[in-house]
Structures are given as structure tokens and as C-alpha cells.
Design a protein around this motif. Structure first.
Motif, short mmCIF file in Angstrom:
data_model
loop_
_atom_site.label_atom_id
_atom_site.label_comp_id
_atom_site.label_asym_id
_atom_site.label_seq_id
_atom_site.Cartn_x
_atom_site.Cartn_y
_atom_site.Cartn_z
N PRO A 79 41.31 56.80 55.18
CA PRO A 79 42.57 56.19 55.65
C PRO A 79 42.49 54.67 55.63
CG PRO A 79 41.29 56.94 57.52
CD PRO A 79 40.54 57.39 56.30
N PRO A 80 43.60 54.00 55.34
CA PRO A 80 43.64 52.55 55.47
C PRO A 80 43.71 52.14 56.93
CG PRO A 80 45.79 53.35 54.87
CD PRO A 80 44.89 54.55 54.86
N ILE A 82 45.50 50.32 59.70
CA ILE A 82 46.90 49.90 59.85
C ILE A 82 46.94 48.56 60.60
CG2 ILE A 82 49.19 50.55 60.67
CD1 ILE A 82 48.07 52.27 58.40
N TRP A 91 44.28 51.16 49.01
CA TRP A 91 45.65 50.90 48.55
C TRP A 91 45.72 50.73 47.03
CZ3 TRP A 91 49.39 52.48 51.26
CH2 TRP A 91 49.45 52.33 52.64
N TYR A 121 48.65 59.71 51.01
CA TYR A 121 48.57 60.59 52.18
C TYR A 121 47.18 61.17 52.28
CZ TYR A 121 48.59 64.90 49.39
OH TYR A 121 48.25 65.91 48.54
N PHE A 125 48.09 62.39 57.76
CA PHE A 125 49.01 61.25 57.82
C PHE A 125 49.65 60.98 56.47
CE2 PHE A 125 46.19 60.51 61.37
CZ PHE A 125 46.99 59.97 62.36
N TYR A 127 51.03 57.69 54.47
CA TYR A 127 50.83 56.24 54.53
C TYR A 127 51.84 55.54 53.62
CZ TYR A 127 46.38 57.71 56.51
OH TYR A 127 45.41 58.30 57.29
N ALA A 129 53.28 51.47 52.62
CA ALA A 129 53.12 50.02 52.75
C ALA A 129 54.22 49.34 51.95
CB ALA A 129 51.75 49.58 52.27
N SER A 199 52.49 51.35 63.11
CA SER A 199 52.92 50.38 62.10
C SER A 199 52.53 48.97 62.54
CB SER A 199 54.44 50.46 61.88
OG SER A 199 55.14 50.12 63.07
N GLU A 211 52.37 47.90 57.04
CA GLU A 211 51.66 49.16 56.83
C GLU A 211 52.11 50.16 57.88
OE1 GLU A 211 47.32 48.24 54.99
OE2 GLU A 211 47.61 47.62 57.08
N ALA A 213 51.59 54.41 59.24
CA ALA A 213 50.96 55.73 59.20
C ALA A 213 51.79 56.67 60.05
CB ALA A 213 49.53 55.66 59.73
#
Length: 858
Positions: A79-80, A82, A91, A121, A125, A127, A129, A199, A211, A213
Motif C-alpha cells: 500500500p502507498p 497516504i 504509484w 487497489y 483498499f 487507492y 491519487a 485522504s 492521495e 484510500a
């Protein structure tokens, strides 16, 4: 609940109507992309019409492959973070959407600034951006509360998670990542539901980034192999005349946005979790009320009573609300002694000379969840009718093409009398609950937003009850045209007023209501024909009721020029709306024809002018007993409901209005509406001690009383004062100013004035002024302080509301507040006599807290 079950089974065996598409008089730009504001091409056609850039010529544009075909989302391996910075390596593997179209004010032309969207995703979640390129010093971004970001630049999303082109989730984010969220249909947006998500946004050297989620468990959806979601992505740039840029082009020849959505695929391997949410709450409050110090006999003798403030015991009110996600598309909501206290009270409105109830929207979170399922063309469900439930349960969802909603509640509001009220209340009603049930079913038909549905409601309080049931449907005829209809029948036992008998009787009666709407919304020309009719005994005890024994038909036509985004005059709009009311015996009640011209300029500035020509007619039996009850001699005795020999009143009327609004700059905007008309009927209700009734019989009776002629046991004819509705001059003004001197501080001032002066006596029937001042200081996106002061001149009241709040996510909150209610030079509630200076009528201090516990299973 046995009776509602029988009602539902029998029916299965077989909005006040949203008034015509008649636009509001002040039809300013909406904060987000409304379908009537601009639609254009369907991705299903793979072509779109576009302006050459001057708002004039149009030519066909072929959609690129990444927009004509579903966009496949990649599954992220990690996951990134956030934080709004877009610096995570993950990304780089995201799907990127770009090449937006300017659809407002331009017509699918090149946007002023480029925008990119990144998507991915994982199992839990989704995602998203945004990278919005811009000049950093010109970006509009303020620290504001949730759902209040629309004076800023912002980006937005629609996710049609069932890919049915009927309902979608909406998410919006300003440059700081502050959220606005809700549900969307092509004719309505509801920002009341709140979704748990994360966010963040930051302003960068080349613009701003956000960003997001969104947990899948926060949504209702279908997913898996070969399953698609519909989607729109957009960006608002406020300084460029509220420019709206969208990933998919939007055709103004198509009235449905959801029928022009792009599509997302690849949502596979999502964790199928069942989620339980519990929100325990606690409200502590202490209320002081002004109470009489003298006995009723002393008050009757005319003694003055200043009253005294009496503090009630501290009120301790625990509650619990919960939600259980049975499947990703079926949800069970429940509440036990829920805390339904509103943190902010309703806005003051003018109540003088009002014949019918005034609508106030629902604000309580439990009822707002999934409310769009229960909303129909007719306002047969208005959950504010459920006052204070001991418990409530709601089951909502969608399975394949079937949408359903079931709501049951036990409401202790009707039997919850105050200590003073208990002295005179019917003992059979004290501490009794009302049982409430609502069932809503919808079945999608066709490939677009067409459906057929059923609605049934039931309410029983002691021996009074109301049963309602019927069907509704919406058919999309083509891209521009829809037809909607609804018909309901009711069976009620309650106190009905019978004019010919001059009294209310507890009886059972049947009622009927119908509604239709035929709407065609084109690029330039739109029209709408709508109707609604209610019989005399139609009632919806779980809904909102206005005038009965009436049929209303409306015809609305509008022409809007194509906008030219670079011109001083961006576009023009003209419309004409004609409406007529008549009762079920065919008697004309009113008609009105309204014509309006609106000019829209740069800086979201508009000015307009309108003309009204109409006629109104009222009947004695609508106000009280008829002459059939009183007898033909009542006019001579001065005892009829209406004064004199005529059992009705009527008058032609007309007027002219102007309005304007403008976003002058990023700190200041204003709006106003001024209306002056002639021969508007004063219904002769009076407006409190300041404005006693102004009709001839009322003035004559007051003069006779002052002369000492009305002191005997049998009053002379001159002392009687039947109602005498009559025409007069009417003036209306309302306006507002919003000023934001700094990023966290927002100040709003609004003023409303309505005044009516009778033609026959030259006296003021009423003159009401309402002033509201509201200031909010947003320390952070989650912490705020707010103050609001309302003044009403007729009541001579000043009401203050002061609130500190911490709201880190939906369900978790802390509020500390104080409300005060004072009058200055008002009238005593005990004696009706003038009281100079300030008097406090009531005050409340409260602390409200709640916490969201969220647990997933499986």
C-alpha cells in the motif's frame, strides 16, 4: 407491526412531489457537476460532440482507446503511504488517467490546466491519487469541515459500484485532502452519508496532489471477474469561472451523467469481509427553562409574572447505534436508545401567514444512511416523523437488479409529555410508543435508469393508525427524456376535521395521491410537465404532508444558450413556468405564470429578472366550519368562519423580482433576491402580539373592546371577528454575504425580510426580519469552533448556539456546546404583556461523545 405486514403482503400480491423541474428562482451555479448543468457524450457511443473553443461550432471527437474500453486497475503489492506526496514507488505501477475535457463552462474543449488520476487497489483498499497542475499561489484551499469544501478548488469521483447507471458514491477532495462524500443519482445529490476513508493533500511547486484510500468494507459493491464499475473523475478550478474538467466527455444532449460514465475492471481478489460497526454514545446535558412563579388564578387576575429560571436535573442519555455488513451489498443498521440530538438546530424561517407545514430536512445519521432507497417522487417517507425511537432497525441492500429497504422503529416521542403537559394530557397517551414500519422495493428494468417500485408504510399510536401503499416507476425514453409516476392509497384512523359538521371526529378514512413527471432535458431546450394530486383524507404519518384536496399541474420550459467561457457574458437562460391548482370538485384554487431571464458572467456572477402573474382563491371550509354547519343566518350574526356574505375570497396577483450573486474573489461572495408583488392574500392569522390581525372585522372588534362594548356575557355582533382573508402588497428580500478573511475563519451573514400590508385597512399584516450570523474557526480539519446567533423580529428573540467539536472520522466525535434563548422587549409567555429589556427563556449546556468501533470478520 402485524398490520404493516398484512399491508405489505397484500400490495406485493398484485416529495411533496419534487415540483416540476421548475428551477429555483435564483439559479446559480451548483458546487458540483449536476446533470442539468452540462452533460455530454456517452462512452458507449465512442464519440462525443465538442466545441471548437469559442462555445460555438461543434465537431465529433473519437474517444481514445483507454476511455472507450474499460480501464483495468492493477493490484498493488504494497500500500502507498497516504500523505498526499505521491512519492511512493508503488504509484509508478498505477493506471494513469489524463487528457481531461473542459465541460463547464466550455463544451468539451481543452482544459485550462492538466489533471492526472492514478488508480490501484489491494485486497482491502481502493487507492486513488490526483495530480492537479496549477500555479501554487492561485490555488483556492481552506481548512474547512467535512462536506464544506465547495468554495475551494477540488477534485471529485463518482463510483457506480453496481454498474447499473442509477446510483453512485460521490467523493470530493480539496487541495488539503479535506473530504466531501455522499450519494449521487442523476436528479439528486445527498452529502449526508459519511464514508470511513483516509485522504491527504498537499500544495506543491507545480500545483497540488491528493492521495485517497477507501476501504472496500466502507462501500456497497459487486466485484470479481468480468465485473465492471462505472466511474467519473473531475476537477473544479474556481477562479476560471468555476471551470469543470472531466475525464469522460459529457454531452449536453444527454440528461444522464451516469449513462456517460467510463468503466473500471480488474477488481478481483478483494477480501470478502463482514464488518461490524458499533458506535456507543453518551450525551450529558443540563437545561434551564423559564417557568411561571404565579398560579393560574393570579395570572388570570392580570398580575405580572417575570418568571424564574429553573434548572432541570442533569440528563444522562447513553445510546448505541451499529451496522453489520452481511454481504458487500446488504447492510443491517440498528439503534438502541440512539442519541438523536441535533448538534445544530434548524435554520430560522419566516412563519407568518403560512397555511401549510414547512419542510425541514433530516439531519440524523442513522436515518440518513441509505435514505435514497426510501426517497420517492412523493414525500411519503420523511423520517423526521420518527421523533425519538427507543429502538430502530433498518435492512437495506441490492441483489442483482433488486433494491430493498426495510425500516422498523418504536417511537416514544408522541407519548413523551413534559411535566406541565402531563397535567392536561389524555392519560391513555402518556408514555405510549408509536410503532413505525417502512418497506421499499425496486426492480431495475431495461439497460438504463428505469425501474418499477413499491412503497408501504405503517404507523400506529394507541388506537390511531395510518397505512399507506402503492407503486412507482421511472422510464427513460431516450437520452434526453424520462417519465416518472407514482400512485399511493392510504387508510387512516385519526381525528379528521369535517367542515359541514364543524368539528373533528375520530374516524377511519381512505385517501389517494398521484404524481407524474415528464422531463426532456436537451443541450439548449428543456421542458417538464408534472402533476400531483391529494384527496381530502390523504395522510402519510411517516411522511411529509402539505395541502390536501388539491391537484397541481405544472408546465416548465427553458432555453439556455451554449456557454462561451472566454466571453464577458458567458451564457443566457430564459424560462417560463405555468402552474395551476384545483380541488377534486374542479374548483380553481390558484394559478401562476412565472417568466425569468438570467445572465451569467465571469467570476460566477449572475443577475436575473422575473415576472409573476397569477390568481389565488380560498374557501371558507379550508379554514373552519362551513356555512352548512352555521346556517344561512351566520353572516347576520357575524359567526361564520369568513366575515360577510361571501364564503370564499379571491384576487389576481402579480409581481416582479430581481436577483444577483457573485464570487467577487476567493475571500468574498454574496447573493440577494428582491421580490415586490401586489394582491398577495393575507390569510388574517395575525402574527403574534406585535402584529394582531389587520382585517376590517378584527380592527372593528378591537376598537369595540377598547370602547368597553365587549364586557358582557353575550357579546354584541361588533365584538365578533370572523376571519377575512384579503389582498395586500407584499415585499420580500433575502440575501447573504460570506467572508473568509483567513484560511481557517469563515463568516456568514444572512438577512431575510418579508412584509405584507393589507389593501382594505392599510395596516401591516406582518413585518418579519430574520438575521443570522455564523462564524466557524477550523483549527484543523478535525477540530473546529462555531458560533451562531439568530434574531427574529416578530418573536423579539435572540438565539445563540456555540459549539466546539472534534470529528476525526464518521462515528467518532466530541461536541461541547451551549445554547441560549433570550427575548428583548418581547411579550411574556405567561401573561402576554410587554416585557422591557432582556429576558432569558431557556438555556442548555451539553457534552456529546461517541466512538466508532470497527471489526471485520472472515
Amino acid at each position: 407491526m402485524i398490520r404493516v405486514t398484512c399491508l405489505i403482503l397484500c400490495c406485493l400480491a398484485v416529495t411533496i412531489v419534487c415540483a416540476p423541474a421548475r428551477a429555483a428562482r435564483v439559479a446559480g451555479e451548483e458546487h458540483l457537476p449536476l446533470a442539468a448543468a452540462s452533460p455530454e457524450p456517452s462512452p458507449k457511443t465512442e464519440t462525443a460532440k465538442a466545441d471548437s473553443g469559442n462555445g460555438g461550432a461543434k465537431h465529433s471527437v473519437t474517444l481514445p482507446a483507454e476511455k472507450a474500453a474499460p480501464v483495468k486497475l492493477p493490484k498493488f503489492e504494497k500500500p502507498p503511504v497516504i500523505d498526499g506526496k505521491l512519492d511512493d514507488e508503488i504509484w509508478k505501477s498505477a493506471t494513469v488517467l489524463k487528457d481531461f475535457y473542459q465541460v463547464q463552462p466550455g463544451d468539451n474543449i481543452a482544459p485550462s490546466k492538466p489533471t492526472e488520476v492514478m488508480l490501484g487497489y489491494d485486497s482491502k483498499f481502493l487507492y486513488i491519487a490526483f495530480h492537479c497542475y496549477d500555479e501554487p499561489d492561485k490555488i483556492r484551499a481552506n481548512i474547512s469541515k467535512r462536506d464544506n469544501i465547495f468554495n475551494d478548488d477540488y477534485v471529485g469521483i463518482l463510483f457506480d459500484t453496481f454498474n447499473d447507471g442509477r446510483t453512485a458514491y460521490e467523493f470530493d477532495f480539496n487541495p488539503l485532502g479535506i473530504q466531501a462524500d455522499g450519494t449521487w443519482t442523476d436528479n439528486n445529490e445527498d452529502f449526508n452519508p459519511d464514508v470511513v476513508m483516509e485522504s491527504k493533500g498537499v500544495i506543491t511547486s507545480d500545483g497540488w496532489t491528493v492521495e485517497v484510500a477507501i476501504p472496500f468494507k466502507s462501500l456497497r459493491y459487486v466485484a470479481g471477474k468480468d465485473k465492471l464499475w462505472g466511474a467519473h473523475f473531475w476537477r473544479r478550478i474556481k477562479r476560471f469561472n468555476n471551470e469543470l474538467d472531466m475525464w469522460m466527455p459529457i454531452s449536453r444532449d444527454n440528461s444522464s451523467w451516469l449513462q456517460q460514465e467510463g468503466h473500471l475492471s480488474g477488481l478481483e481478489g478483494i477480501s470478502a469481509e463482514r464488518t461490524l460497526e458499533l458506535i456507543p454514545s453518551l450525551t450529558l446535558s443540563e437545561t434551564g427553562k423559564r417557568k411561571a412563579t404565579l398560579s393560574s388564578a393570579q395570572l388570570a387576575a392580570g398580575m405580572l409574572d417575570p418568571g424564574r429560571m429553573v434548572n432541570e436535573p442533569i440528563h444522562f442519555d447513553p445510546g448505541l447505534t451499529g451496522k453489520y455488513t452481511i454481504t458487500p451489498n446488504v447492510t443491517l443498521d440498528f439503534a438502541i436508545n440512539p442519541d438523536f440530538a441535533q448538534v445544530e438546530s434548524d435554520q430560522l424561517v419566516v412563519t407568518a401567514n403560512q397555511r401549510f407545514p414547512i419542510f425541514f430536512p433530516e439531519k440524523r445519521p442513522f436515518f440518513l444512511e441509505g435514505i435514497y432507497i426510501f426517497n420517492t417522487q412523493i414525500a411519503a417517507v420523511h423520517t423526521r416523523a420518527i421523533i425519538d425511537p427507543d429502538y430502530a432497525v433498518k435492512l437495506t441492500g441490492k441483489v442483482n437488479r433488486n433494491t430493498f429497504g426495510l425500516l422498523v422503529a418504536s417511537d416514544n416521542g408522541p407519548g413523551n409529555f413534559s411535566p406541565e403537559e402531563r397535567l392536561t394530557a389524555n392519560p391513555r397517551l402518556i408514555d405510549k410508543n408509536a410503532s413505525v414500519g417502512v418497506l421499499r422495493l425496486k426492480h431495475d428494468i431495461g439497460k438504463q435508469d428505469s425501474f418499477i417500485g413499491f412503497l408501504g408504510t405503517f404507523r400506529k399510536f394507541v388506537d390511531q393508525y395510518n397505512e399507506l401503499g402503492g407503486f412507482d416507476s421511472k422510464l427513460r425514453i431516450n437520452k434526453q427524456t424520462t417519465f416518472s409516476a407514482q400512485a399511493l392509497v392510504t387508510h387512516s384512523r385519526r381525528n379528521f376535521f369535517y367542515p359541514d359538521q364543524g368539528k373533528s371526529l375520530d374516524r377511519a378514512e381512505n385517501g389517494f395521491i398521484y404524481a407524474t413527471d415528464y422531463n426532456r432535458s436537451g443541450r439548449n431546450l428543456s421542458f417538464d410537465y408534472s402533476s400531483v394530486g391529494r384527496t381530502r383524507y390523504y395522510r402519510s404519518d411517516v411522511g411529509f404532508n402539505r395541502r390536501t384536496n388539491t391537484n397541481n399541474h405544472n408546465l416548465f420550459a427553458q432555453y439556455r444558450t451554449d456557454p462561451n467561457p472566454k466571453a464577458f457574458l458567458v451564457n443566457r437562460r430564459v424560462y417560463n413556468a405555468f402552474g395551476v391548482n384545483f380541488d377534486w370538485r374542479g374548483n380553481l384554487q390558484s394559478y401562476n405564470n412565472e417568466s425569468q431571464l438570467q445572465l451569467n458572467f465571469q467570476r460566477q456572477t449572475s443577475i436575473g429578472i422575473g415576472l409573476d402573474i397569477g390568481y389565488e382563491r380560498v374557501f371558507e371550509e379550508e379554514f373552519g366550519p362551513s356555512r352548512k354547519y352555521f346556517g344561512t343566518s351566520c353572516a347576520l350574526k357575524n359567526t361564520c368562519t369568513f366575515w360577510g356574505n361571501d364564503a370564499e375570497r379571491s384576487a389576481p396577483n402579480g409581481g416582479m423580482y430581481i436577483f444577483a450573486q457573485s464570487n467577487v474573489n476567493k475571500k468574498f461572495n454574496f447573493n440577494f433576491f428582491v421580490d415586490k408583488s401586489y394582491n398577495n392574500l393575507d390569510y388574517d392569522f395575525g402574527a403574534g402580539p406585535k402584529f394582531p390581525r389587520a382585517s376590517i372585522p378584527a380592527v372593528t372588534a378591537r376598537n369595540a373592546k377598547a370602547a368597553g362594548l365587549c364586557n358582557g356575557a353575550t357579546l354584541p355582533v361588533v365584538c365578533l371577528a370572523p376571519q377575512d382573508p384579503g389582498p395586500g402588497k407584499f415585499f420580500n428580500f433575502n440575501g447573504g454575504i460570506t467572508y473568509q478573511p483567513s484560511t481557517p475563519l469563515n463568516i456568514n451573514v444572512s438577512f431575510t425580510k418579508q412584509r405584507s400590508r393589507r389593501n382594505d385597512t392599510g395596516l401591516l399584516a406582518f413585518d418579519e426580519n430574520i438575521v443570522s450570523v455564523k462564524a466557524t474557526y477550523q483549527f484543523t480539519r478535525f477540530i473546529f469552533a462555531r458560533g451562531r446567533i439568530d434574531f427574529d423580529s416578530i418573536a423579539s428573540s435572540y438565539k445563540g448556539q456555540f459549539l466546539f467539536g472534534w470529528t476525526p472520522n464518521p462515528g467518532t466525535a466530541l461536541y461541547i456546546g451551549y445554547n441560549d434563548d433570550l427575548t428583548r422587549n418581547g411579550f411574556s409567555p405567561f401573561t402576554g404583556q410587554l416585557e422591557p429589556g432582556f429576558r432569558r427563556n431557556g438555556r442548555t449546556f451539553f457534552i456529546k461523545m461517541s466512538y466508532l468501533f470497527r471489526k471485520s470478520f472472515g
